[in-house]
Write an enzyme that holds these catalytic residues in place. Sequence first.
Site, PDB file in Angstrom:
ATOM      1  CG  ASN A  10      -9.140 -25.177  30.080  1.00 21.62           C
ATOM      2  OD1 ASN A  10      -9.883 -25.999  30.325  1.00 21.62           O
ATOM      3  ND2 ASN A  10      -9.677 -23.740  29.755  1.00 21.62           N
ATOM      4  CE  LYS A  12      -9.186 -23.674  25.876  1.00 26.42           C
ATOM      5  NZ  LYS A  12      -9.209 -22.471  25.169  1.00 26.42           N
ATOM      6  CG  HIS A  96     -11.379 -20.146  30.213  1.00 28.95           C
ATOM      7  ND1 HIS A  96     -11.601 -19.636  28.952  1.00 28.95           N
ATOM      8  CD2 HIS A  96     -10.086 -20.299  30.396  1.00 28.95           C
ATOM      9  CE1 HIS A  96     -10.749 -19.922  28.329  1.00 28.95           C
ATOM     10  NE2 HIS A  96      -9.707 -20.460  29.076  1.00 28.95           N
ATOM     11  CD  GLU A  98     -12.292 -20.808  25.437  1.00 30.59           C
ATOM     12  OE1 GLU A  98     -12.369 -21.975  26.194  1.00 30.59           O
ATOM     13  OE2 GLU A  98     -11.341 -20.638  24.998  1.00 30.59           O
ATOM     14  CD  GLU A 168      -6.260 -18.226  30.383  1.00 27.04           C
ATOM     15  OE1 GLU A 168      -5.621 -19.164  29.999  1.00 27.04           O
ATOM     16  OE2 GLU A 168      -7.426 -18.305  30.522  1.00 27.04           O
ATOM     17  N   GLY A 174      -6.060 -19.499  21.976  1.00 27.81           N
ATOM     18  CA  GLY A 174      -6.187 -20.485  20.821  1.00 27.81           C
ATOM     19  C   GLY A 174      -6.033 -19.780  19.729  1.00 27.81           C
ATOM     20  CB  SER A 214      -0.874 -19.057  22.143  1.00 31.60           C
ATOM     21  OG  SER A 214      -2.150 -19.008  21.387  1.00 31.60           O
TER      22      SER A 214
HETATM   23  C1  PEP Z   1      -6.793 -21.501  27.623  1.00 32.67           C
HETATM   24  O1  PEP Z   1      -8.018 -21.887  27.381  1.00 32.67           O
HETATM   25  O2  PEP Z   1      -6.902 -21.015  29.119  1.00 32.67           O
HETATM   26  C2  PEP Z   1      -5.672 -21.186  26.869  1.00 32.67           C
HETATM   27  C3  PEP Z   1      -4.855 -20.463  27.306  1.00 32.67           C
HETATM   28  O3  PEP Z   1      -5.937 -21.680  25.685  1.00 32.67           O
HETATM   29  P1  PEP Z   1      -4.696 -21.955  24.602  1.00 32.67           P
HETATM   30  O4  PEP Z   1      -3.404 -22.343  25.390  1.00 32.67           O
HETATM   31  O5  PEP Z   1      -5.308 -23.048  23.705  1.00 32.67           O
HETATM   32  O6  PEP Z   1      -4.615 -20.531  23.885  1.00 32.67           O
END
Ligand code: PEP
Length: 253
Positions: A10, A12, A96, A98, A168, A174, A214
Amino acid sequence: MVRLPFIAGNWKMNKTVEEALELAKQMKVSLAKVDSVEVAVAPPFTALFTVRRELEGSRIGLAAQNLFWEDKGAFTGEISPAMLKEVGCHYVIIGHSERRQYFGETDETVNRRIKAAFKHGLKVIFCIGETLKEREEGKTFSVVERQVEGGLKGLKAEEVRPMVLAYEPVWAIGTGKTATPEQAEEVHRFIRNKLGRLYSQEMAGEIRIQYGGSVTPENIKGLMAQEDIDGALVGGASLQAEIFSKIVRFREI
Ligand code: PEP
């Protein structure tokens, strides 16, 4: 039940068209020989067309990061499922954290988006996960259960079967804090059991559940060793071809 691992990047709100093209070129080379893992990337909307063209003939699939549920009309700033199909998307990420956190996404709007995606033949990566506060208050399972029920409300088995779920935990996205493989597996198993109760054990056994939060080349192997973890949704570590390709090649680590 053997589920093909699925690792998606992703991107983003990162990468201009030019930068996205460069990243896609590098990924095409570094992932050329990978065939035992399904791979997809989700560039920003502006780069979808260019990345699709670059990835033609490769095994890397294309995903969008969101969609709107209406087919067309006066919805300034939105993108329809048909537009994503036309540009060559196979997948779309929906719900997601976010989107939930910053753009008012709810279980109900997630549900509307999932239905629209199915109607237009887009496969959904359906994201769920608890916040740190919810985890600390012991609400992880109830939050995830509510998100699964709300997001899948009214969906028939044949609509859910091609979907991918992404667990997630918001506190791991992040932040550099990954759930331990055991913490993640516990929730993945809970989600699979929930799908089994909502639909059937047989179907729940087929659905892939990615972990996101992460993920790095250092932690992917431990996560993938868990029975109910079938892949990863990768944010930050998907922005560099070399790092993302190490994650995809987790078996070689
Ligand atoms: C994500 O945006 O779905 C995500 C898991 O981000 P990150 O790997 O940066 O934590």
